[in-house]
Design an enzyme around this catalytic site. Structure first.
Site, PDB file in Angstrom:
ATOM      1  N   ASN A 157       0.855  -1.184   0.000  1.00 41.55           N
ATOM      2  CA  ASN A 157       0.000   0.000   0.000  1.00 41.55           C
ATOM      3  C   ASN A 157       0.901   1.247   0.000  1.00 41.55           C
ATOM      4  OD1 ASN A 157      -1.430   2.264   1.041  1.00 41.55           O
ATOM      5  ND2 ASN A 157      -3.067   0.905   1.698  1.00 41.55           N
ATOM      6  N   ASP A 159      -0.122   4.465  -0.033  1.00 38.94           N
ATOM      7  CA  ASP A 159      -0.821   5.688   0.390  1.00 38.94           C
ATOM      8  C   ASP A 159       0.094   6.689   1.077  1.00 38.94           C
ATOM      9  OD1 ASP A 159      -3.132   4.523  -0.439  1.00 38.94           O
ATOM     10  OD2 ASP A 159      -3.945   4.144   1.561  1.00 38.94           O
ATOM     11  N   HIS A 160       0.989   6.163   1.924  1.00 40.12           N
ATOM     12  CA  HIS A 160       1.714   7.104   2.779  1.00 40.12           C
ATOM     13  C   HIS A 160       2.851   7.819   2.069  1.00 40.12           C
ATOM     14  CE1 HIS A 160      -1.033   6.347   5.814  1.00 40.12           C
ATOM     15  NE2 HIS A 160      -0.683   5.088   5.997  1.00 40.12           N
ATOM     16  N   HIS A 193      -5.583   3.703  -1.634  1.00 36.84           N
ATOM     17  CA  HIS A 193      -6.915   4.026  -1.101  1.00 36.84           C
ATOM     18  C   HIS A 193      -7.275   5.435  -1.560  1.00 36.84           C
ATOM     19  CE1 HIS A 193      -9.560   4.227   2.822  1.00 36.84           C
ATOM     20  NE2 HIS A 193     -10.238   4.550   1.738  1.00 36.84           N
ATOM     21  N   ARG A 195      -9.531   8.102  -0.898  1.00 35.08           N
ATOM     22  CA  ARG A 195     -10.532   8.496   0.104  1.00 35.08           C
ATOM     23  C   ARG A 195     -11.364   9.643  -0.441  1.00 35.08           C
ATOM     24  NH1 ARG A 195      -8.628   6.489   5.533  1.00 35.08           N
ATOM     25  NH2 ARG A 195     -10.493   7.482   6.307  1.00 35.08           N
ATOM     26  N   ARG A 199      -7.200  12.763   1.272  1.00 33.65           N
ATOM     27  CA  ARG A 199      -6.133  13.228   2.174  1.00 33.65           C
ATOM     28  C   ARG A 199      -4.757  12.746   1.723  1.00 33.65           C
ATOM     29  NH1 ARG A 199      -7.292   9.741   7.575  1.00 33.65           N
ATOM     30  NH2 ARG A 199      -9.277  10.797   7.392  1.00 33.65           N
ATOM     31  N   GLU A 220      -8.501   0.495  -2.938  1.00 34.09           N
ATOM     32  CA  GLU A 220      -9.243   0.477  -1.677  1.00 34.09           C
ATOM     33  C   GLU A 220     -10.176   1.678  -1.672  1.00 34.09           C
ATOM     34  OE1 GLU A 220      -6.381  -0.111   1.539  1.00 34.09           O
ATOM     35  OE2 GLU A 220      -7.907   0.815   2.799  1.00 34.09           O
ATOM     36  N   THR A 250      -6.758   6.267  10.347  1.00 35.39           N
ATOM     37  CA  THR A 250      -6.655   5.243   9.301  1.00 35.39           C
ATOM     38  C   THR A 250      -7.911   4.400   9.421  1.00 35.39           C
ATOM     39  OG1 THR A 250      -5.331   3.392   8.477  1.00 35.39           O
ATOM     40  CG2 THR A 250      -5.291   3.738  10.844  1.00 35.39           C
ATOM     41  N   THR A 251      -8.112   3.441   8.527  1.00 36.45           N
ATOM     42  CA  THR A 251      -9.305   2.600   8.589  1.00 36.45           C
ATOM     43  C   THR A 251      -9.356   1.937   9.960  1.00 36.45           C
ATOM     44  OG1 THR A 251      -8.872   2.165   6.276  1.00 36.45           O
ATOM     45  CG2 THR A 251     -10.586   0.862   7.315  1.00 36.45           C
ATOM     46  N   GLU A 301     -10.944  -9.414   3.099  1.00 36.02           N
ATOM     47  CA  GLU A 301      -9.637  -9.084   3.676  1.00 36.02           C
ATOM     48  C   GLU A 301      -9.842  -9.028   5.174  1.00 36.02           C
ATOM     49  OE1 GLU A 301      -7.435  -5.654   2.182  1.00 36.02           O
ATOM     50  OE2 GLU A 301      -6.456  -5.477   4.141  1.00 36.02           O
ATOM     51  N   HIS A 341      -3.626  -4.741   7.589  1.00 34.22           N
ATOM     52  CA  HIS A 341      -3.767  -3.617   8.496  1.00 34.22           C
ATOM     53  C   HIS A 341      -2.885  -3.792   9.727  1.00 34.22           C
ATOM     54  CE1 HIS A 341      -5.203   0.035  10.193  1.00 34.22           C
ATOM     55  NE2 HIS A 341      -5.942   0.241   9.124  1.00 34.22           N
ATOM     56  N   GLY A 342      -1.939  -2.881   9.838  1.00 35.22           N
ATOM     57  CA  GLY A 342      -1.073  -2.879  11.017  1.00 35.22           C
ATOM     58  C   GLY A 342       0.046  -3.909  10.973  1.00 35.22           C
ATOM     59  N   GLY A 363       1.262  -1.519   4.309  1.00 34.52           N
ATOM     60  CA  GLY A 363       1.643  -0.170   3.915  1.00 34.52           C
ATOM     61  C   GLY A 363       2.577   0.496   4.896  1.00 34.52           C
ATOM     62  N   HIS A 364       2.023   0.918   6.031  1.00 34.09           N
ATOM     63  CA  HIS A 364       2.725   1.829   6.915  1.00 34.09           C
ATOM     64  C   HIS A 364       4.094   1.312   7.360  1.00 34.09           C
ATOM     65  CE1 HIS A 364       3.658   4.120  10.571  1.00 34.09           C
ATOM     66  NE2 HIS A 364       3.048   5.104   9.938  1.00 34.09           N
TER      67      HIS A 364
HETATM   68  N1  PXP Z   1      -5.818  -3.075   4.396  1.00 34.35           N
HETATM   69  C1  PXP Z   1      -6.733  -2.094   4.527  1.00 34.35           C
HETATM   70  C2  PXP Z   1      -8.145  -2.408   4.204  1.00 34.35           C
HETATM   71  C3  PXP Z   1      -6.373  -0.790   4.938  1.00 34.35           C
HETATM   72  O1  PXP Z   1      -7.291   0.158   5.091  1.00 34.35           O
HETATM   73  C4  PXP Z   1      -5.001  -0.528   5.180  1.00 34.35           C
HETATM   74  C5  PXP Z   1      -4.590   0.855   5.566  1.00 34.35           C
HETATM   75  O2  PXP Z   1      -4.725   1.719   4.499  1.00 34.35           O
HETATM   76  C6  PXP Z   1      -4.084  -1.583   5.018  1.00 34.35           C
HETATM   77  C7  PXP Z   1      -4.519  -2.836   4.659  1.00 34.35           C
HETATM   78  C8  PXP Z   1      -2.635  -1.385   5.255  1.00 34.35           C
HETATM   79  O3  PXP Z   1      -2.455  -1.102   6.592  1.00 34.35           O
HETATM   80  P1  PXP Z   1      -1.030  -0.616   7.121  1.00 34.35           P
HETATM   81  O4  PXP Z   1      -0.763   0.683   6.446  1.00 34.35           O
HETATM   82  O5  PXP Z   1      -1.231  -0.524   8.591  1.00 34.35           O
HETATM   83  O6  PXP Z   1      -0.059  -1.690   6.707  1.00 34.35           O
END
Ligand code: PXP
Length: 389
Positions: A157, A159-160, A193, A195, A199, A220, A250-251, A301, A341-342, A363-364
């Site tokens: 991901n 996004d960041h 993503h 949004r 953002r 996303e 975040t989500t 997911e 996520h996370g 992602g993060h």
């Molecule tokens: N999956 C979904 C549905 C998300 O919303 C996110 C965050 O954008 C991620 C995965 C990735 O999460 P992270 O950035 O914490 O790895």
């Protein structure tokens, strides 16, 4: 889902019957026939010729015959009928086409199974096209399924990268360039993503990602009309529907699919009409998996956030067990299963080891490491944890 697999072919050493049985189980799942029964017979040219002559008055050998027990498209939970495959013809065709015998037999099984599902390429040109499209789809699903059994896939991901750009309101760093570097480092997909509040990702990013990504773009998004129309227009390889709140960092949790069956069902139908598979981001909760099946999602997911955020080992183990059980439930009921996520460099390996999970979306943690060691190295280090290579 009993598969009654018999071989009366002498010299079947090249074909693993347990593996063929597993393939048949997977194909039945992809066809929504989780509780149905299927009989498969491997035979010789002489054997198939005798059946062809007796039941179809064609006194010649062929590659595959189907004998449906149901009229039209069968409901789940019935005896579908018999697929008979001539290993002699299959071996000749496999040699001509330069494919392994096992792969060719899988194709013949798909063809025969679709006949049992009520499809018939001989009825009209339109049906021939529909059947060959479905054959291609099942084959792709099967290839993914077999690869999944070897290792999960890492989707990054980006996004960041856009978050950092937006902090300055200028045009760098560019998430499109970052996506290319992630792909070169071995990522199998890119997630972004879009949004409603824009953002981080901007419309321009998504359009350029669509044009430049060589692997797979997973868009996303929340189920908002504006974003749905963008998705239908740019046609990502898949979409992941997430809940979206303006104020969240975040989500923050999975979708409550069970309270939005009609709304999400309509979005999924619109996407599926455009052949865009839909994944639903859900908590590892049996109720949400049942609802995802009801709205005909292709993937779920599973939200790994609570597992990753857990401070104590006991809580982390409990959250992990929920993910493992949910993945098992979703997979065994015919859903394809992603997770994310996370996830970070400490928590990923355990989730990646679940053989029910096909893809991890991260992602993060990768972006945070990339700032220190570079994007290429950060992706490669995560890839090693995911695939073990
Ligand atoms: N999956 C979904 C549905 C998300 O919303 C996110 C965050 O954008 C991620 C995965 C990735 O999460 P992270 O950035 O914490 O790895």
């Amino acid at each position: 889902m009993p598969i009654l697999l018999r071989s009366e072919y002498i010299g079947c050493q090249d074909i693993s019957l347990p593996r063929l049985e597993k393939t048949a189980v997977a194909l039945m799942r992809f066809c929504g026939q989780i509780d149905s029964e299927l009989s498969i017979l491997l035979t010789s040219d002489a054997g198939i010729q005798a059946l062809n002559s007796q039941y179809r008055h064609k006194d010649k050998a062929t590659n595959v015959l189907s004998f449906p027990l149901q009229d039209g498209e069968p409901a789940n939970g019935v005896m579908l009928g018999d697929v008979v495959i001539s290993v002699d013809t299959a071996a000749r065709e496999a040699k001509e086409r330069g494919r392994p015998l096992r792969c060719h037999i899988n194709r013949l099984l798909i063809h025969g199974l679709l006949h049992l599902m009520g499809m018939d390429h001989e009825r009209s040109g339109e049906e021939a096209t529909a059947m060959s499209d479905k054959e291609r789809e099942l084959l792709q699903n099967l290839q993914l399924h077999e690869r999944k059994n070897e290792m999960p896939i890492l989707a990054i991901n980006v996004d960041h990268v856009a978050t950092l750009r937006q902090a300055r309101g200028i045009d760098e760093p560019d998430p499109v360039l970052a996506a290319g570097i992630c792909e070169l480092a071995g990522a199998s997909g890119i997630v972004a993503h879009l949004r409603e509040d824009r953002r981080h990702m901007q419309d321009r990013d998504i359009r350029l990602l669509r044009q430049t990504i060589k692997t797979k773009l997973n868009l996303e998004m929340g189920a908002a009309e504006e974003i749905i129309n963008i998705a239908l227009d740019i046609h990502p390889d898949m979409v992941t529907l997430v809940p979206e709140k303006r104020q969240e960092l975040t989500t923050e949790g999975g979708l409550d699919v069970s309270s939005q069956i009609d709304k999400l069902g309509r979005v999924i139908e619109r996407m599926n009409n455009e052949k865009i598979p839909v994944s639903l981001f859900i908590d590892p909760d049996p109720k949400q998996i049942t609802a995802a099946l009801t709205v005909k999602a292709t993937f779920v997911e599973l939200h790994t956030g609570r597992y990753c955020d857990a401070k104590e080992a006991e809580e982390r183990n409990r959250e992990f067990d929920l993910i493992a059980a949910a993945a098992e439930q979703a997979y065994s009921q015919g859903l394809r299963v992603n997770a994310g996520h996370g996830l970070n460099y400490q928590t990923t390996q355990r989730v990646a080891a679940l053989d029910t999970i096909e893809e991890l979306s991260i992602g993060h943690a990768v972006m945070a490491r990339a700032i220190m060691v570079g994007m290429d190295q950060a992706v490669r280090e995560m890839l090693k944890l995911v695939t073990g290579k």
